[in-house]
Design a protein around this motif. Structure first.
Motif, PDB file in Angstrom:
ATOM      1  N   SER A  56       0.834  -1.209   0.000  1.00 22.50           N
ATOM      2  CA  SER A  56       0.000   0.000   0.000  1.00 22.50           C
ATOM      3  C   SER A  56       0.865   1.255   0.000  1.00 22.50           C
ATOM      4  O   SER A  56       0.334   2.372   0.063  1.00 22.50           O
ATOM      5  CB  SER A  56      -0.937   0.011   1.206  1.00 22.50           C
ATOM      6  OG  SER A  56      -0.215   0.157   2.419  1.00 22.50           O
ATOM      7  N   PHE A  57       2.170   1.085  -0.086  1.00 25.16           N
ATOM      8  CA  PHE A  57       3.101   2.221  -0.144  1.00 25.16           C
ATOM      9  C   PHE A  57       2.704   3.179  -1.258  1.00 25.16           C
ATOM     10  O   PHE A  57       2.492   2.768  -2.399  1.00 25.16           O
ATOM     11  CB  PHE A  57       4.516   1.707  -0.399  1.00 25.16           C
ATOM     12  CG  PHE A  57       5.543   2.790  -0.582  1.00 25.16           C
ATOM     13  CD1 PHE A  57       6.205   3.322   0.513  1.00 25.16           C
ATOM     14  CD2 PHE A  57       5.838   3.277  -1.848  1.00 25.16           C
ATOM     15  CE1 PHE A  57       7.153   4.319   0.344  1.00 25.16           C
ATOM     16  CE2 PHE A  57       6.779   4.276  -2.023  1.00 25.16           C
ATOM     17  CZ  PHE A  57       7.438   4.802  -0.925  1.00 25.16           C
ATOM     18  N   ASN A  58       2.589   4.467  -0.926  1.00 29.13           N
ATOM     19  CA  ASN A  58       2.336   5.475  -1.955  1.00 29.13           C
ATOM     20  C   ASN A  58       2.732   6.840  -1.435  1.00 29.13           C
ATOM     21  O   ASN A  58       2.973   7.021  -0.236  1.00 29.13           O
ATOM     22  CB  ASN A  58       0.870   5.459  -2.416  1.00 29.13           C
ATOM     23  CG  ASN A  58      -0.088   5.905  -1.337  1.00 29.13           C
ATOM     24  OD1 ASN A  58      -0.225   7.093  -1.065  1.00 29.13           O
ATOM     25  ND2 ASN A  58      -0.761   4.941  -0.703  1.00 29.13           N
ATOM     26  N   ILE A  59       2.780   7.823  -2.333  1.00 32.28           N
ATOM     27  CA  ILE A  59       3.343   9.125  -1.988  1.00 32.28           C
ATOM     28  C   ILE A  59       2.504   9.899  -0.973  1.00 32.28           C
ATOM     29  O   ILE A  59       3.022  10.776  -0.276  1.00 32.28           O
ATOM     30  CB  ILE A  59       3.557   9.991  -3.248  1.00 32.28           C
ATOM     31  CG1 ILE A  59       2.231  10.240  -3.977  1.00 32.28           C
ATOM     32  CG2 ILE A  59       4.575   9.354  -4.161  1.00 32.28           C
ATOM     33  CD1 ILE A  59       2.335  11.238  -5.112  1.00 32.28           C
ATOM     34  N   SER A  60       1.224   9.598  -0.863  1.00 29.22           N
ATOM     35  CA  SER A  60       0.341  10.354   0.032  1.00 29.22           C
ATOM     36  C   SER A  60      -0.028   9.591   1.293  1.00 29.22           C
ATOM     37  O   SER A  60      -0.867  10.032   2.070  1.00 29.22           O
ATOM     38  CB  SER A  60      -0.924  10.767  -0.708  1.00 29.22           C
ATOM     39  OG  SER A  60      -1.616   9.628  -1.191  1.00 29.22           O
ATOM     40  N   MET A  61       0.617   8.448   1.547  1.00 24.27           N
ATOM     41  CA  MET A  61       0.218   7.572   2.644  1.00 24.27           C
ATOM     42  C   MET A  61       0.352   8.215   4.027  1.00 24.27           C
ATOM     43  O   MET A  61      -0.330   7.807   4.963  1.00 24.27           O
ATOM     44  CB  MET A  61       1.022   6.271   2.601  1.00 24.27           C
ATOM     45  CG  MET A  61       2.520   6.456   2.701  1.00 24.27           C
ATOM     46  SD  MET A  61       3.437   4.941   2.360  1.00 24.27           S
ATOM     47  CE  MET A  61       3.643   4.293   4.010  1.00 24.27           C
ATOM     48  N   LEU A  62       1.205   9.232   4.161  1.00 23.31           N
ATOM     49  CA  LEU A  62       1.413   9.847   5.467  1.00 23.31           C
ATOM     50  C   LEU A  62       0.791  11.234   5.588  1.00 23.31           C
ATOM     51  O   LEU A  62       0.967  11.905   6.596  1.00 23.31           O
ATOM     52  CB  LEU A  62       2.915   9.913   5.781  1.00 23.31           C
ATOM     53  CG  LEU A  62       3.608   8.555   5.844  1.00 23.31           C
ATOM     54  CD1 LEU A  62       5.092   8.711   6.132  1.00 23.31           C
ATOM     55  CD2 LEU A  62       2.964   7.660   6.894  1.00 23.31           C
TER      56      LEU A  62
END
Length: 352
Positions: A56-62
């Motif tokens: 589920s890693f993605n640029i907006s995950m945090l």
């Protein structure tokens, strides 16, 4: 003294005290110019990373950690424990040839007295402890090292280091504990080296309040002592003792040192990280994503190495399963083969 002997003594001491460590492989999820900790929501960030862990890693995950539950949103992990959907990433090592072109250095699994780990690229992860530790909380993240550092003397060798291996085999495994002895902050470039082992040891003390901080480091601290010991006593400002995380990467440089036609003639070190900098800029990023309380149970129940541990509810997957867990680049660009330049450049927001 051989590391095998040191490790055997250490493991015996750990077992006698009812302690153990997790040590497991993670294959590459993707090689991509993104960094959701430092540059959330952005692509084509300043330098390239290799990422492992939950898909589920993605640029907006945090951007909204409460809305991005890594264990719930990930359907697989490139790490050997099925319950570990965390994400781990580091910079990428390149070889700069005499003609100015670059090629990504391949990686291999690590061996040693605790047994060989199998991975497809990626890195090996350790969770170590000394005494009672408290697991990370959902949404927790941190960084070890500084991607802009250019001065070896400003880096603690006990936390970030490199080791020259004069063989493509790590058996027999000779040398001291990680980040000791002849290990260096800088990247070795002696032609006798056939592999380079990179080690990154993270802070193990937490302020007990903040899941992150503006510099992604101030909410954590290194405790007393140094090296891969499981961590010493914590300061009063950061009183909560965490599992000590260590990354190990084995960069296989054997084909580059064997080809004199591409080796630089000006005496420069041809091995650089993707920031176009040396070992003092080595760094690692971590986002916690274990399912439920499995990591706490693994620490409490002294789960050991890369073995399934029913008492904690953690299950080792076969390498064919975690090797197959991959995602596509969010910042598409070539990262393999000979490149005319390193993947470096300005940031862009998704969709621009």
């Amino acid at each position: 003294m051989q590391w095998a002997s040191l490790a055997a003594v250490a493991l015996l001491a750990q077992n006698a005290a009812g302690q153990a460590m997790l040590r497991f492989a993670c294959s590459q999820l993707v090689v991509d110019r993104v960094d959701p900790i430092v540059n959330p929501g952005q692509i084509y960030t300043p330098h390239l990373h290799q990422i492992v862990g939950g898909n589920s890693f993605n640029i907006s995950m945090l951007e909204d950690p409460a809305a991005h539950d890594l264990p719930a949103k990930s359907t697989c992990t490139s790490c050997s424990f099925r319950e570990d959907l965390s994400n781990y990433w580091t910079a990428v090592m390149f070889f700069k040839a005499r003609n100015g072109t670059y090629k990504r250095v391949p990686q291999t699994g690590n061996g040693g007295p605790q047994g060989r780990l199998l991975n497809k690229g990626g890195l090996d992860i350790y969770y170590m402890k000394s005494g009672r530790v408290t697991s990370f909380k959902p949404g927790f993240r941190m960084i070890a090292g500084n991607a802009a550092n250019k001065v070896d003397s400003s880096v603690s060798k006990s936390n970030i280091c490199h080791r020259c291996w004069t063989s493509t085999s790590d058996s027999p495994f000779v040398g001291g504990a990680p980040c000791s002895g002849s290990d260096t902050v800088g990247i070795p470039y002696d032609k006798k080296c056939k592999m380079i082992r990179q080690t990154i040891i993270f802070p193990h003390c937490w302020d007990g309040k903040n899941l992150d901080s503006p510099d992604h480091q101030s909410h954590v601290a290194y405790g007393q002592g140094g090296g891969a010991t499981g961590g010493g006593a914590c300061p009063s400002t950061h009183p909560v003792k965490l599992p000590q995380i260590m990354y190990e990467l084995m960069w296989d440089i054997s084909k580059f040192v064997a080809d004199s036609s591409i080796w630089p003639t000006d005496g420069s070190n041809p091995f650089v990280y993707s920031m176009n900098l040396g070992g003092s800029a080595a760094h690692g990023d971590y986002v916690f994503g274990w399912k439920g309380d499995t990591l706490q149970k693994a620490m409490d129940n002294n789960c050991n190495l890369d073995n399934s541990c029913p008492s904690a509810g953690i299950t080792k997957q076969s390498n064919s399963v975690y090797d197959a867990c991959t995602v596509g680049q969010q910042a598409p660009e070539p990262v393999d083969g000979w490149l005319s330049s390193l993947p470096l450049g300005s940031l862009a927001v998704r969709g621009e």
